[in-house]
Design a protein around this motif. Structure first.
Motif, PDB file in Angstrom:
ATOM      1  N   MET A   1      -3.897   1.183   5.622  1.00 29.87           N
ATOM      2  CA  MET A   1      -3.171   0.354   6.567  1.00 29.87           C
ATOM      3  C   MET A   1      -2.213  -0.573   5.824  1.00 29.87           C
ATOM      4  O   MET A   1      -2.499  -1.007   4.703  1.00 29.87           O
ATOM      5  CB  MET A   1      -4.148  -0.513   7.354  1.00 29.87           C
ATOM      6  N   VAL A   2      -1.151  -0.946   6.459  1.00 28.14           N
ATOM      7  CA  VAL A   2      -0.208  -1.864   5.863  1.00 28.14           C
ATOM      8  C   VAL A   2      -0.774  -3.272   5.957  1.00 28.14           C
ATOM      9  O   VAL A   2      -1.236  -3.709   7.006  1.00 28.14           O
ATOM     10  CB  VAL A   2       1.155  -1.791   6.596  1.00 28.14           C
ATOM     11  N   SER A   3      -0.756  -4.011   4.864  1.00 28.68           N
ATOM     12  CA  SER A   3      -1.283  -5.370   4.858  1.00 28.68           C
ATOM     13  C   SER A   3      -0.328  -6.316   5.557  1.00 28.68           C
ATOM     14  O   SER A   3       0.888  -6.212   5.439  1.00 28.68           O
ATOM     15  CB  SER A   3      -1.517  -5.836   3.422  1.00 28.68           C
ATOM     16  N   ASP A   4      -0.872  -7.250   6.309  1.00 32.49           N
ATOM     17  CA  ASP A   4      -0.104  -8.284   6.987  1.00 32.49           C
ATOM     18  C   ASP A   4      -0.525  -9.612   6.388  1.00 32.49           C
ATOM     19  O   ASP A   4      -1.611 -10.116   6.657  1.00 32.49           O
ATOM     20  CB  ASP A   4      -0.400  -8.259   8.489  1.00 32.49           C
ATOM     21  N   SER A   5       0.337 -10.207   5.557  1.00 28.20           N
ATOM     22  CA  SER A   5      -0.044 -11.410   4.826  1.00 28.20           C
ATOM     23  C   SER A   5      -0.287 -12.599   5.738  1.00 28.20           C
ATOM     24  O   SER A   5      -0.892 -13.581   5.339  1.00 28.20           O
ATOM     25  CB  SER A   5       1.047 -11.767   3.802  1.00 28.20           C
ATOM     26  N   ARG A   6       0.136 -12.509   6.986  1.00 27.46           N
ATOM     27  CA  ARG A   6      -0.091 -13.631   7.897  1.00 27.46           C
ATOM     28  C   ARG A   6      -1.564 -13.798   8.218  1.00 27.46           C
ATOM     29  O   ARG A   6      -2.034 -14.905   8.431  1.00 27.46           O
ATOM     30  CB  ARG A   6       0.704 -13.430   9.194  1.00 27.46           C
ATOM     31  N   ILE A   7      -2.304 -12.708   8.293  1.00 30.43           N
ATOM     32  CA  ILE A   7      -3.725 -12.835   8.588  1.00 30.43           C
ATOM     33  C   ILE A   7      -4.594 -12.191   7.515  1.00 30.43           C
ATOM     34  O   ILE A   7      -5.791 -12.343   7.516  1.00 30.43           O
ATOM     35  CB  ILE A   7      -4.074 -12.195   9.951  1.00 30.43           C
ATOM     36  N   GLU A   8      -3.984 -11.504   6.561  1.00 36.13           N
ATOM     37  CA  GLU A   8      -4.765 -10.759   5.596  1.00 36.13           C
ATOM     38  C   GLU A   8      -4.219 -10.981   4.182  1.00 36.13           C
ATOM     39  O   GLU A   8      -3.656 -10.099   3.554  1.00 36.13           O
ATOM     40  CB  GLU A   8      -4.738  -9.261   5.940  1.00 36.13           C
ATOM     41  N   PRO A   9      -4.360 -12.193   3.651  1.00 38.22           N
ATOM     42  CA  PRO A   9      -3.819 -12.458   2.319  1.00 38.22           C
ATOM     43  C   PRO A   9      -4.541 -11.649   1.255  1.00 38.22           C
ATOM     44  O   PRO A   9      -5.696 -11.283   1.406  1.00 38.22           O
ATOM     45  CB  PRO A   9      -4.078 -13.958   2.131  1.00 38.22           C
ATOM     46  N   ILE A  10      -3.840 -11.401   0.175  1.00 37.85           N
ATOM     47  CA  ILE A  10      -4.428 -10.681  -0.945  1.00 37.85           C
ATOM     48  C   ILE A  10      -5.030 -11.700  -1.908  1.00 37.85           C
ATOM     49  O   ILE A  10      -4.356 -12.631  -2.347  1.00 37.85           O
ATOM     50  CB  ILE A  10      -3.366  -9.833  -1.685  1.00 37.85           C
ATOM     51  N   VAL A  11      -6.300 -11.559  -2.204  1.00 40.22           N
ATOM     52  CA  VAL A  11      -6.969 -12.457  -3.132  1.00 40.22           C
ATOM     53  C   VAL A  11      -7.617 -11.585  -4.202  1.00 40.22           C
ATOM     54  O   VAL A  11      -8.469 -10.760  -3.912  1.00 40.22           O
ATOM     55  CB  VAL A  11      -8.044 -13.312  -2.422  1.00 40.22           C
ATOM     56  N   GLY A  12      -7.213 -11.789  -5.445  1.00 39.62           N
ATOM     57  CA  GLY A  12      -7.756 -10.954  -6.512  1.00 39.62           C
ATOM     58  C   GLY A  12      -7.509  -9.481  -6.260  1.00 39.62           C
ATOM     59  O   GLY A  12      -8.339  -8.646  -6.567  1.00 39.62           O
ATOM     60  N   ARG A  13      -6.342  -9.171  -5.673  1.00 40.50           N
ATOM     61  CA  ARG A  13      -5.942  -7.794  -5.381  1.00 40.50           C
ATOM     62  C   ARG A  13      -6.823  -7.137  -4.314  1.00 40.50           C
ATOM     63  O   ARG A  13      -6.812  -5.924  -4.185  1.00 40.50           O
ATOM     64  CB  ARG A  13      -5.939  -6.932  -6.649  1.00 40.50           C
ATOM     65  N   LYS A  14      -7.563  -7.917  -3.585  1.00 36.17           N
ATOM     66  CA  LYS A  14      -8.396  -7.355  -2.529  1.00 36.17           C
ATOM     67  C   LYS A  14      -8.032  -8.010  -1.198  1.00 36.17           C
ATOM     68  O   LYS A  14      -8.003  -9.227  -1.082  1.00 36.17           O
ATOM     69  CB  LYS A  14      -9.882  -7.599  -2.820  1.00 36.17           C
ATOM     70  N   SER A  15      -7.756  -7.205  -0.198  1.00 35.80           N
ATOM     71  CA  SER A  15      -7.491  -7.735   1.131  1.00 35.80           C
ATOM     72  C   SER A  15      -8.801  -7.923   1.871  1.00 35.80           C
ATOM     73  O   SER A  15      -9.851  -7.400   1.480  1.00 35.80           O
ATOM     74  CB  SER A  15      -6.601  -6.774   1.911  1.00 35.80           C
ATOM     75  N   ALA A  17      -9.641  -6.581   4.650  1.00 39.65           N
ATOM     76  CA  ALA A  17     -10.096  -5.265   5.121  1.00 39.65           C
ATOM     77  C   ALA A  17     -10.714  -4.460   3.991  1.00 39.65           C
ATOM     78  O   ALA A  17     -11.752  -3.820   4.169  1.00 39.65           O
ATOM     79  CB  ALA A  17      -8.930  -4.498   5.743  1.00 39.65           C
ATOM     80  N   ALA A  18     -10.106  -4.493   2.810  1.00 40.66           N
ATOM     81  CA  ALA A  18     -10.626  -3.723   1.682  1.00 40.66           C
ATOM     82  C   ALA A  18     -12.015  -4.207   1.285  1.00 40.66           C
ATOM     83  O   ALA A  18     -12.910  -3.401   0.990  1.00 40.66           O
ATOM     84  CB  ALA A  18      -9.670  -3.823   0.496  1.00 40.66           C
ATOM     85  N   VAL A  19     -12.216  -5.511   1.280  1.00 38.08           N
ATOM     86  CA  VAL A  19     -13.517  -6.071   0.919  1.00 38.08           C
ATOM     87  C   VAL A  19     -14.562  -5.705   1.968  1.00 38.08           C
ATOM     88  O   VAL A  19     -15.692  -5.336   1.641  1.00 38.08           O
ATOM     89  CB  VAL A  19     -13.421  -7.603   0.745  1.00 38.08           C
TER      90      VAL A  19
END
Length: 297
Positions: A1-15, A17-19
């Protein structure tokens, strides 16, 4: 899925959803290896409310995986809460206003797991200031992962989910669950069941609210209702249905929120019709008393 930084910031390269996907998958795989091999079985509030060391181990695993990436987030897991509806409500109140709250049921369907009945799952949701923005339900027995992100749809096997097109109750397959606690909840549930059965195609009760909700989202069921659930039973499934075009409310027809305990979830088309049937059963009250059940949504 395409990441949406408004609700799904990337922290340590993990979104987010991914976590969630990684945590649910790893816990689910481990749970499956323990099927038929648990060593401790304890009763929480009733003979139908069970916990094993696998539930506790899976929750610890999920918590550790999530907190590795998001150490400042709050966490609400079933196994960290004392049994009973009062304790559940109190635990939710303590974290309700957290900026980010992970809501986890490590094994939804523990009774099924204990008996080797393959209908149980891992349920993980993330709420932002009380609003569910991510939901993952993983069924290790079928290796099915259901995921929804707010505003981005819901998917299973990578395919977009849609609720069923059933337009009336009589054409619908619906599901329910039976509350493990005593008191008025079970009599109410049985009155509802008696009212619903003649009006639908058939009723199922497989023992996992989170999976039932996922099945409504996937169009496999047209509706699900249950009395006396908790946030960890419903939060992920709620978003799955919402993002699949369905509708989730309490039994008064008010919109779902994390504090809802008695839920009605449908494809939307039959929602009002099902609500009417359930409310008519509730208005009958306790047998012999005429007193309606106070469900405290």
């Amino acid at each position: 899925m395409v990441s949406d930084s408004r609700i799904e910031p990337i922290v340590g390269r993990k979104s987010f959803a991914a976590v969630a996907i990684n945590s649910a998958s790893k816990a689910g795989e481990w749970i499956k290896t323990k099927l038929g091999g648990f060593t401790s079985l304890n009763i929480k509030s009733s003979p139908g409310d069970l916990v094993t060391e696998v539930d506790k181990g899976a929750e610890t695993m999920i918590r550790n995986l999530i907190m590795t990436h998001f150490p400042d987030h709050s966490f609400l897991g079933e196994e960290g809460v004392e049994p009973g509806p009062e304790a559940s409500s109190a635990a939710l109140r303590d974290v309700m206003d957290a900026e980010y709250l992970w809501i986890v049921d490590p094994i939804d369907g523990t009774t099924n797991f204990v008996h080797g009945f393959p209908f149980f799952c891992v349920s993980i949701a993330l709420a932002c200031k009380g609003e569910v923005i991510l939901g993952v339900v993983y069924d290790p027995s079928r290796d099915e992962l259901f995921i929804a992100e707010k505003g981005k749809g819901a998917y299973v096997h990578g395919k977009r989910m849609r609720v069923s097109p059933d337009a009336v109750l009589r054409e619908s397959l619906v599901a329910t669950g039976f509350p493990p606690y005593g008191g008025a909840a079970l009599p109410l549930n049985m009155r509802q069941l008696l009212a619903v059965v003649p009006k639908v195609r058939n009723v199922r009760s497989n023992g996992s609210a989170a999976l039932h909700l996922a099945y409504v989202a996937a169009g496999r069921l047209s509706a699900f209702w249950e009395v006396g659930l908790n946030a960890w039973d419903m939060a992920a499934g709620y978003l799955l249905i919402q993002e699949s075009g369905g509708r989730v409310t309490d039994m008064k027809g008010e919109p779902y929120h994390l504090g809802v305990r008695n839920v009605v979830a449908t494809n939307g088309h039959i929602h009002d019709e099902l609500l009417q049937v359930l409310q008519s059963a509730e208005s009958e009250g306790e047998p012999g008393t005429g007193t309606p059940f106070k469900h405290g949504e």
